[in-house]
Structures are given as C-alpha cells and as structure tokens.
Design a protein around this motif. Structure first.
Motif, PDB file in Angstrom:
ATOM      1  N   LYS A 208       0.851  -1.298  -0.030  1.00 15.35           N
ATOM      2  CA  LYS A 208      -0.065  -0.055   0.065  1.00 15.35           C
ATOM      3  C   LYS A 208       0.820   1.231   0.060  1.00 15.35           C
ATOM      4  O   LYS A 208       0.232   2.554   0.068  1.00 15.35           O
ATOM      5  N   LEU A 209       2.202   1.310   0.094  1.00 19.94           N
ATOM      6  CA  LEU A 209       3.023   2.367   0.475  1.00 19.94           C
ATOM      7  C   LEU A 209       3.607   2.576  -1.039  1.00 19.94           C
ATOM      8  O   LEU A 209       3.556   1.718  -2.029  1.00 19.94           O
ATOM      9  N   ASP A 247       4.543   8.949   8.266  1.00 18.81           N
ATOM     10  CA  ASP A 247       3.424   8.943   7.430  1.00 18.81           C
ATOM     11  C   ASP A 247       3.346   7.631   7.074  1.00 18.81           C
ATOM     12  O   ASP A 247       1.971   7.079   6.871  1.00 18.81           O
ATOM     13  N   HIS A 250       2.015   5.467   9.976  1.00 18.77           N
ATOM     14  CA  HIS A 250       0.533   5.910  10.070  1.00 18.77           C
ATOM     15  C   HIS A 250      -0.443   5.285   9.178  1.00 18.77           C
ATOM     16  O   HIS A 250      -1.506   5.018   9.759  1.00 18.77           O
ATOM     17  N   ARG A 251       0.079   5.474   8.013  1.00 11.40           N
ATOM     18  CA  ARG A 251      -0.871   4.802   6.908  1.00 11.40           C
ATOM     19  C   ARG A 251      -0.933   3.114   7.239  1.00 11.40           C
ATOM     20  O   ARG A 251      -2.119   2.572   6.858  1.00 11.40           O
ATOM     21  N   LYS A 254      -3.404   2.436  10.212  1.00 14.20           N
ATOM     22  CA  LYS A 254      -4.739   3.045   9.810  1.00 14.20           C
ATOM     23  C   LYS A 254      -5.397   1.751   8.718  1.00 14.20           C
ATOM     24  O   LYS A 254      -6.657   1.441   9.004  1.00 14.20           O
TER      25      LYS A 254
END
Length: 257
Positions: A208-209, A247, A250-251, A254
């Motif tokens: 997802k990154l 960041d 955190h993603r 989440k």
C-alpha cells in the motif's frame, strides 16, 4: 524548578541573591585579595547554578552531582570574570556552568567515545547549523561533510557515536493508541517461522506504500539502518526521512485497525 528544597546539603530556599551593584563591589574586593568577598560571590550566585540545572532535568542524572559540578563552573567563572568586559556576570557565567556540566556528563557516559570522534561530531553540528542558516533548509550529509572536510561516512559515524544510549523499551512512535518501541525494530533472524502471520500482514501492508516509503521502511525496520544512514543513501535530509517514516507507519496502522 528544582523540586528539592535541599540539594547537596544546600537549602535552596535560603540562598542569597546579590544585586548587580553588590556583585561589582565584591568583585573589586576579591581582586584586592579579599577571600571573604569571593565566598560571598559564590554563595550569592548559587541560584544561577540551579537555573542552569533545569536544562538537564528528566535525564535520570543525579541532580546533587550536577549541582556540585555546576558550582565548579560557577567558581571558574568568578575567578576569571573581567569587570572591564562590560557584560553582566550571568551572561559570562551561564555558558561556563553549562560547559562544565556537559563535560562531566560526557566524561561519565557509560559508552566511551574517543575525543577525536566527539570533536568531529561537534564540528559537524556547527557546520549543520551554519549551512541551515545559509540555505534555509536542513543540509544533507554530503554538504556537511564537504563543509567539515571529511567523507560522509565519518560524519554519520560521529553523529551516531555521541547519541545517548536508549532503552529497548523507549517509544519511537505513538499515534494515541498503540506505541512502537525500539525493541520492535530489532530484527530476529532465528524465529522467522514463528512470525509467519505477522510477515504476511506486513508484506500486504507494504504493497500500500509508494516506492520511496517502501524503501525507507525496508531500510529502517528490516535492514536496521539509522535515519541518518537512510538520508545519506537516498539523498534527502534526516528530517524528511523521519517525516516519511512516520507517514508510512501511520498509513499502515490506519489500514489494519
């Protein structure tokens, strides 16, 4: 404020406070050989040492020891102060007190670092501050190395060498719920089979990154690189690495709450 009323057997609530006029008069007498005037100057400036100690609270150091070391710095500043400098005594004394305390902490660090490496690190810190003011941004390791006149590997090594040792339970990230600790970043090559479910989850999360975030997370948490090392390798500042890392974490959090 120092919460102890008494520190190193000194009752801080009863410390003498001298006016500027009184200090000047005592300095003149001391220069004439009056030892009692010197003692009054020392006792009348102990609150200055206490004010400096506030900068070193929360580190776990023995404040009684630091107070005594700070008093050594105070005495040195009293013995070397020149009235003709036309500056307040506190302006002259505070840097000397801070320097004495920092020297004590450095010399009593459980991890011994050679003086040459420490000196290089302090030169690099000064260079970083200078370049930041000139360019109005955080400099790269290469820019710092060029300013100091050494290779970038030496700069990275010197910065790492002067860092205070950290506990494995030290939190490195907190989003208000779960915390990420240093021990979570320690790679274990012996027990990978027992953590296959975690590895699958992490592998899915990494997809997802974006490419840069993947690179930073891989280097930081799988290869065990420091932020400074990652910054040097990909050509951005340590501050940018820190921001991108936070960041990305955190993603991931989440996505899998």
């Amino acid at each position: 404020m120092i919460r102890k009323v008494e520190i190193s057997n000194v009752d801080t609530s009863k410390l003498l406070v001298l006016s500027n006029e009184e200090k000047e008069e005592l300095f003149i007498k001391m220069r004439q050989g009056d030892t009692e005037a010197r003692e009054k100057l020392i006792n009348g400036n102990l609150r200055l040492v206490l004010s400096v100690l506030q900068r070193f609270t929360g580190r776990g150091d023995n404040m009684d020891d630091l107070f005594q070391v700070g008093c050594v710095g105070l005495i040195k500043s009293i013995d070397n102060f020149d009235l003709s400098l036309n500056v307040q005594f506190s302006t002259y004394a505070v840097p000397m007190i801070i320097g004495e305390i920092r020297r004590y902490l450095r010399d009593n660090n459980p991890i011994r670092v050679s003086r040459s490496i420490r000196d290089l690190a302090y030169k690099a810190l000064q260079a970083r501050e200078k370049i930041t003011k000139e360019l109005n941004r955080e400099p790269t390791v290469e820019e710092i190395a060029k300013e100091v006149g050494v290779n970038k590997e030496e700069i990275v090594f010197s910065f790492e060498a002067i860092q205070d040792p950290l506990s494995l339970q030290e939190p490195v990230f907190n989003d208000g719920a779960d915390s990420l600790y240093i021990i979570d970043q320690v790679k274990d090559n012996k027990n990978t089979d027992e953590r296959w479910a975690d590895n699958i989850t992490i592998e899915q999360a990494m997809k997802k990154l974006n490419d840069r975030e993947k690179m930073i997370i891989t280097k930081r948490f799988f290869d065990g690189r420091t932020q400074m090392e990652v910054a040097s390798e990909i050509g951005i500042s340590q501050a940018q690495v820190s921001r991108l890392e936070k960041d990305a974490i955190h993603r991931i959090k989440k996505l899998y709450k």
